[in-house]
Design a protein around this motif. Structure first.
Motif, short mmCIF file in Angstrom:
data_model
loop_
_atom_site.label_atom_id
_atom_site.label_comp_id
_atom_site.label_asym_id
_atom_site.label_seq_id
_atom_site.Cartn_x
_atom_site.Cartn_y
_atom_site.Cartn_z
N THR A 1 0.86 -1.19 0.00
CA THR A 1 0.00 0.00 0.00
C THR A 1 0.89 1.23 0.00
OG1 THR A 1 -1.75 -1.15 1.19
CG2 THR A 1 -1.71 1.26 1.39
N VAL A 2 0.53 2.21 -0.84
CA VAL A 2 1.24 3.49 -0.80
C VAL A 2 0.22 4.62 -0.62
CG1 VAL A 2 3.25 2.76 -2.15
CG2 VAL A 2 1.28 3.69 -3.35
N THR A 3 0.59 5.60 0.17
CA THR A 3 -0.25 6.79 0.35
C THR A 3 0.61 8.01 0.05
OG1 THR A 3 0.37 7.27 2.63
CG2 THR A 3 -1.39 5.62 2.31
N HIS A 4 0.01 9.20 0.21
CA HIS A 4 0.75 10.44 -0.03
C HIS A 4 1.94 10.57 0.92
CE1 HIS A 4 -1.74 11.39 3.44
NE2 HIS A 4 -0.80 12.26 3.73
N ALA A 5 1.95 9.79 2.02
CA ALA A 5 3.00 9.93 3.03
C ALA A 5 4.29 9.19 2.67
CB ALA A 5 2.49 9.42 4.38
N VAL A 6 4.23 8.31 1.66
CA VAL A 6 5.43 7.51 1.37
C VAL A 6 5.87 7.66 -0.08
CG1 VAL A 6 4.93 5.80 3.17
CG2 VAL A 6 4.16 5.36 0.82
N LEU A 7 7.17 7.45 -0.27
CA LEU A 7 7.71 7.33 -1.63
C LEU A 7 7.13 6.07 -2.26
CD1 LEU A 7 10.59 8.51 -3.12
CD2 LEU A 7 11.11 6.10 -2.82
N VAL A 8 6.80 6.14 -3.54
CA VAL A 8 6.42 4.92 -4.25
C VAL A 8 7.70 4.10 -4.41
CG1 VAL A 8 5.61 3.95 -6.43
CG2 VAL A 8 4.49 5.97 -5.47
N PRO A 9 7.76 2.87 -3.87
CA PRO A 9 9.00 2.09 -3.98
C PRO A 9 9.38 1.88 -5.44
CG PRO A 9 7.37 0.94 -2.63
CD PRO A 9 6.70 2.14 -3.19
N ARG A 10 10.68 2.00 -5.73
CA ARG A 10 11.18 1.95 -7.10
C ARG A 10 11.81 0.60 -7.40
NH1 ARG A 10 9.29 6.79 -6.19
NH2 ARG A 10 10.17 8.56 -7.33
N PRO A 11 11.71 0.16 -8.67
CA PRO A 11 12.35 -1.11 -9.03
C PRO A 11 13.85 -1.11 -8.72
CG PRO A 11 11.12 -0.20 -10.90
CD PRO A 11 11.01 0.80 -9.79
N THR B 1 12.90 2.46 10.82
CA THR B 1 12.71 3.80 11.39
C THR B 1 12.30 4.77 10.29
OG1 THR B 1 14.98 4.60 11.00
CG2 THR B 1 14.58 3.37 13.04
N ASP B 2 11.61 5.79 10.68
CA ASP B 2 11.30 6.88 9.74
C ASP B 2 10.97 8.12 10.58
OD1 ASP B 2 10.54 6.73 6.48
OD2 ASP B 2 9.85 8.53 7.53
N ILE B 3 11.24 9.27 9.99
CA ILE B 3 10.97 10.54 10.67
C ILE B 3 9.48 10.87 10.63
CG2 ILE B 3 11.25 12.09 8.68
CD1 ILE B 3 13.07 12.58 11.98
N ASP B 4 8.75 10.21 9.72
CA ASP B 4 7.36 10.56 9.44
C ASP B 4 6.40 9.52 10.04
OD1 ASP B 4 4.85 10.87 8.25
OD2 ASP B 4 5.70 11.67 6.40
N ALA B 5 5.60 9.96 11.02
CA ALA B 5 4.68 9.04 11.70
C ALA B 5 3.66 8.45 10.72
CB ALA B 5 3.97 9.77 12.83
N GLU B 6 3.25 9.23 9.74
CA GLU B 6 2.27 8.72 8.76
C GLU B 6 2.89 7.63 7.89
OE1 GLU B 6 -0.64 11.10 6.49
OE2 GLU B 6 0.37 12.78 7.44
N ALA B 7 4.16 7.79 7.54
CA ALA B 7 4.86 6.75 6.76
C ALA B 7 4.94 5.47 7.59
CB ALA B 7 6.25 7.23 6.35
N LEU B 8 5.24 5.63 8.88
CA LEU B 8 5.35 4.44 9.74
C LEU B 8 4.01 3.70 9.83
CD1 LEU B 8 7.58 5.97 12.54
CD2 LEU B 8 8.25 4.15 10.96
N ALA B 9 2.91 4.44 9.82
CA ALA B 9 1.59 3.78 9.86
C ALA B 9 1.39 2.95 8.60
CB ALA B 9 0.50 4.84 10.01
N VAL B 10 1.86 3.47 7.46
CA VAL B 10 1.76 2.72 6.20
C VAL B 10 2.63 1.45 6.28
CG1 VAL B 10 2.20 2.80 3.71
CG2 VAL B 10 1.26 4.81 4.86
N ALA B 11 3.85 1.61 6.79
CA ALA B 11 4.76 0.45 6.90
C ALA B 11 4.16 -0.62 7.82
CB ALA B 11 6.12 0.91 7.44
N ARG B 12 3.58 -0.18 8.93
CA ARG B 12 2.95 -1.16 9.86
C ARG B 12 1.79 -1.88 9.17
NH1 ARG B 12 3.31 3.24 13.72
NH2 ARG B 12 5.26 2.89 14.84
N ALA B 13 0.99 -1.12 8.44
CA ALA B 13 -0.16 -1.73 7.74
C ALA B 13 0.33 -2.72 6.69
CB ALA B 13 -1.03 -0.64 7.11
N ASN B 14 1.42 -2.38 6.00
CA ASN B 14 1.96 -3.31 5.01
C ASN B 14 2.49 -4.58 5.67
OD1 ASN B 14 1.47 -2.09 2.49
ND2 ASN B 14 3.15 -0.63 2.81
N ALA B 15 3.16 -4.42 6.81
CA ALA B 15 3.68 -5.60 7.52
C ALA B 15 2.52 -6.50 7.94
CB ALA B 15 4.49 -5.16 8.73
#
Ligand SMILES: C[S@@+](CC[C@H](N)C(=O)[O-])C[C@H]1O[C@@H](n2cnc3c(N)ncnc32)[C@H](O)[C@@H]1O
Length: 291
Positions: free
Chosen positions: A92-102, A153-167
């Motif tokens: 899942t990607v939201t406005h809070a995260v970089l779209v992962p690149r190949p 780790t990440d400086i952005d709490a919203e990015a961390l929420a995305v990472a947790r949801a992906n995990a």
């Protein structure tokens, strides 16, 4: 376009969308049209082919129109879908995260190669992913290393929420923990592997990036400070405190940063042990050990 698509077949809608994207100068009009038409219909590639002659509903025509407007305005397909595949994992990607690149998969490949050389894949490895964003690198590694545990780790709490949801979504929540903070600052203890794809674009170069990147990826996911190397200095400073003597640091770098990053790692007591190009032949991943 909704009007022209009303009553159209799936195949016609896909072709009309591709035509519109081509006229707008979009790089991969056919592919983008296929993905977005499929998404509007809830069909994958095979489903889209077998539904080719079916008529689309007005609701679907309106949905395709909304997607078309966003894509023509320069929004990347992954942002419209809210999802991007990385290492064959749907993230899942939201406005809070970089779209992962190949090209970031080069980091995963190099890290796995190094672990394989040591016969370490099955070990209970401890991994740190600094600047984890969507969790892409850490989750890819956990998918390959059945006994590993990771901290992102990440400086952005919203990015961390995305990472947790992906995990959670991928079934790795029991082996992945995500912490807010500056690169390695929230971490303690020793790691077998530290990975990172940090922000590495020089601040003054951000204006020159492609609009799909500049206008849609979070600025703090791109901005590496005045010379683009700020994150590498922080990571180099954290590494001696966190990396096992036998461990590896594997990082992504930008084009032409190999020498500068090698020099600043050397000054921090790290020795470069390997480098790996991406599919365009640009050195994209570097590995270092403690000297
Ligand atoms: C280039 S993105 C990479 C994300 C992910 N690792 C990937 O490869 O898709 C960089 C990430 O660094 C994070 N970041 C920026 N400054 C940071 C800092 N000082 N400490 C930790 N993370 C930071 C951003 O929020 C962003 O998620």
């Amino acid at each position: 376009m909704t009007a022209t698509l009303r009553g159209a077949s799936v195949a016609h809608a896909r072709r009309a969308l591709a035509e519109r994207f081509r006229a707008a100068g979009i790089e991969s009009p056919e592919l983008d049209a296929r993905i977005l038409t499929g998404h509007a219909l809830g069909l994958d590639h095979a489903g889209l082919a077998s539904a080719a002659s079916q008529q689309i509903s007005d609701l679907t025509a309106a949905q395709i129109e909304r997607f078309a407007v966003r894509r023509v305005a320069g929004e990347p397909v992954a942002r419209i879908l809210g999802e991007k595949e990385f290492w064959s994992l749907p993230l899942t990607v939201t406005h809070a995260v970089l779209v992962p690149r190949p090209e970031t998969e080069t980091v995963v490949e190099l890290a796995l190669d190094l672990l394989d050389r040591d016969g370490a894949r099955a070990r209970a490895l401890r991994i740190a992913d600094l600047a984890t964003g969507s969790g892409a690198i850490l989750l890819a590694l956990l998918s390959e290393l059945p006994n590993a545990h990771g901290l992102g780790t990440d400086i952005d709490a919203e990015a961390l929420a995305v990472a947790r949801a992906n995990a959670q979504r991928l079934g790795f929540a029991g082996r992945a923990t995500f912490l807010a903070g500056d690169y390695g600052a929230p971490l303690g203890g020793w790691f077998d592997l530290i990975v990172s794809n940090p922000p590495y674009v020089a601040s003054s170069d951000i204006a020159t990036l492609a609009p799909e990147v500049r206008d849609h990826d979070p600025r703090h996911a791109l901005d590496g400070g005045a010379d683009g190397l700020g994150a590498y200095r922080a990571i180099a400073a954290d590494t001696p405190r966190l990396l096992k003597q036998s461990g590896y640091l594997v990082i992504e770098i930008g084009a032409a940063q190999e020498r500068a990053v090698g020099d600043l790692f050397a000054r921090a007591g790290l020795a470069i042990t390997a480098a790996r190009p991406d599919l365009s032949g640009i050195t994209r991943a570097m590995a270092a050990k403690l000297r």
